[in-house]
Every structure is written in structure tokens, then in C-alpha cells.
Design a protein around this motif. Sequence first.
Motif, PDB file in Angstrom:
ATOM      1  N   MET A 201       0.818  -1.219   0.000  1.00 39.48           N
ATOM      2  CA  MET A 201       0.000   0.000   0.000  1.00 39.48           C
ATOM      3  C   MET A 201       0.847   1.263   0.000  1.00 39.48           C
ATOM      4  N   PHE A 202       2.080   1.166   0.505  1.00 40.34           N
ATOM      5  CA  PHE A 202       2.978   2.321   0.578  1.00 40.34           C
ATOM      6  C   PHE A 202       4.049   2.329  -0.517  1.00 40.34           C
TER       7      PHE A 202
ATOM      8  N   GLU B 113      -4.973   7.028   8.956  1.00 37.55           N
ATOM      9  CA  GLU B 113      -6.020   7.211   7.950  1.00 37.55           C
ATOM     10  C   GLU B 113      -6.535   5.869   7.439  1.00 37.55           C
ATOM     11  N   LEU B 114      -5.630   4.887   7.289  1.00 39.87           N
ATOM     12  CA  LEU B 114      -6.046   3.554   6.855  1.00 39.87           C
ATOM     13  C   LEU B 114      -6.996   2.917   7.872  1.00 39.87           C
TER      14      LEU B 114
ATOM     15  N   VAL C  80      -7.577   3.841  -0.205  1.00 45.03           N
ATOM     16  CA  VAL C  80      -6.156   3.492  -0.028  1.00 45.03           C
ATOM     17  C   VAL C  80      -5.297   4.315  -0.986  1.00 45.03           C
ATOM     18  N   ASN C  81      -5.733   4.419  -2.231  1.00 46.40           N
ATOM     19  CA  ASN C  81      -4.976   5.188  -3.221  1.00 46.40           C
ATOM     20  C   ASN C  81      -4.912   6.664  -2.845  1.00 46.40           C
ATOM     21  N   GLN C  82      -5.985   7.195  -2.311  1.00 46.26           N
ATOM     22  CA  GLN C  82      -5.997   8.596  -1.896  1.00 46.26           C
ATOM     23  C   GLN C  82      -4.986   8.843  -0.782  1.00 46.26           C
TER      24      GLN C  82
ATOM     25  N   SER D 164     -12.037  -9.620  -1.832  1.00 49.26           N
ATOM     26  CA  SER D 164     -11.325  -8.473  -2.397  1.00 49.26           C
ATOM     27  C   SER D 164     -11.825  -7.173  -1.773  1.00 49.26           C
ATOM     28  N   LEU D 165     -10.963  -6.185  -1.745  1.00 47.90           N
ATOM     29  CA  LEU D 165     -11.374  -4.867  -1.272  1.00 47.90           C
ATOM     30  C   LEU D 165     -12.445  -4.312  -2.203  1.00 47.90           C
TER      31      LEU D 165
END
Length: 328
Positions: free
Chosen positions: A178-179, A254-255, A312-314, A303-304
Motif C-alpha cells: 500500500m505504501f 487514515e487507513l 487506499v490510493n488517496q 477483495s477490497l
Amino acid sequence: MKYRRLGKTGINVSEISLGTWQVGGKWGSGFDDALAEKIINEAIDAGVNFIDTADVYEAGASEAAVGRVVKSRSEEVFVATKCGRQINPHVNEGYTVDVLRKYVEDSLKNTGMDCLDLIQLHCPPTEVFYRPEIFELFDRLREEGKIKNLGVSIEKVEEGLKAMEYPNVSTVQIIFNMFRQRPSELFFEKVQKKDIGVIVRVPLASGLLTGKFSSDSTFDEEDHRKFNRDGAAFDKGETFSGVPFEVGLQAVEELKKVFPERKNLAPMALRWILDFPEVSCIIPGASKEEHLKSNLEAVKLPSLTKEEKAAVNQIYHEYIKKHVHQLW
């Protein structure tokens, strides 16, 4: 357990596999053979059939433990190891055909195996990827029955793209989470075209993505999360994925808002990776049995959602991208 094809190796590997950098205990705390064997056995019991190690992990103790356990089991378990990081200083000039051949033969002895399922160049300097004679060596080792497949473990997307130009490269091991999202761009496009197996390491950003750290968290002096944050010992991208610790903590908060029902974010972080079909397997580490159980939970998760992926992308774009995206 679910399985995916490891590129042109033709091997089907467990989606959640096992990395063994710290399988015998905490960072810097010495190697506990009994603990290592227990974790490896439990992983195999759960359907894990792909184990990643390296000749430099605990000076060969990890390789030896993996070999002992795999040979004691009736299941077919594929072993991947790595070579090259023993070179000191770790520079391009240190990579020679003779040196690498000896490392491979030493790994065969250390694991007790007649043939290695996968041997990987272990994050060599970028210049090594521009030397055909290094890659030609592994064709000879394959002809001699010492290895079955060649892969590379890399720091930079550029290195992976170059490695794929060699026909005998079957897999690329890369940091993706994610990072660290850059591999999902051109790199994933190219691996699909060339049928390259993708092995994802550092999937939890050295534990940051578990959500269990805070600004009060401390690490042992011999833990790379203490001494390598600025790359003092090796590429800083291996430590917290190159994300400054305090920035990572902010992003994790935030996650937690995206997944409010989860006290442990690790399974969601792994599930996020598995939602990319280009990924063959993930090799999270486990220094405790509960780490292994947490990692395996990801296989059972759905799945998400589209909304979760967008969130997550934001967070990545707002907090992380400027610190890592163009560096690796």
C-alpha cells in the motif's frame, strides 16, 4: 490455501508463502532453530508450498533450517534462495562468475538439496543487470542440474525491467505494498507480456501496515528498523518501504478509518496486494506463530471494495507518494 502460477517456471505456488529473514526470532536476537522449524512446519501444514530464504540470512542458519524441514516433509515444497549479498564491499566489481558459482554450490550444501528450485540474484548493484555474462552463468548451472530456475530480487523497477530482457529470468522479487505502489504501473504491464512470476516482499512495510506501531514504539539496536532508516546498512527502501516513520504512522491512522472494524490491518494490507492478478505470491515474514496466522488470514478475505481501493490510493497520493514513488 489458494495457488497461482509462478510465471514461466510453471510452478503453482501458494498465494501467501513464507519469507524467512527473521523466521528464527526477532531482528538481531540470534537464531532459534526450534522456533524456525516450528513456524516452517506450521506454514506447510496450512498449505504454504513456497519458501524464500537467502545465504546471508543469519549466516546460513535460515537456509539450513528450511532445507531440514522441507526434506522431512512428504509434500512438494519449492525452495527459493538468493546469492550475491555476501560480496563485501557489495559493488558491481565483486560480482564474478566464479564467485556466484561458489555461492550457489554452497547453498546446495547448506540446504542439503541436489538442485535448487529457484536461485535469485540478491539485490545486486544496478550495473550488474547490464552484464550478460552474469546471467549466462545460470544457464550453465541449470545444464549441470544445480538449479531449475533463475530469478532476481530487486530494489528498483528499472532493474526489474532490465532483468526481464534476459530469457532465462523467470521471476522478479520486488517490494510492493500500500505504501509502494509504483510497480503496479509499467512493471506489471511488462511482467504480464513476458510471463514473469512476481514475488512480493516487504508487504507490510516492515510492520508499519499492521497498524500496531505508534510514535512511542522502540526497536532493538540490532533491528534494521532502528539503524537503517536512512540507509546506513543497505537500501533504505527495505526499511518501512522507504517511508519516513512518522509519515507512515500518519498514513496508517487514515487507513484505520478505511477499515474501522480491524484491529490488525495486516490481513487487509496483504489482501490489497492479492487483488493484483500480476502477483504470483507474497512472502511475508513471521518471527512468531501468531504472525503466520495473521498472514494466512488474507487468503480467506474477499477483495477490497472499489471504495476501499480508492481510499487506499488517496492516502498513498496524499501522504506517501512524494517520499517513495520516483526513488524505486
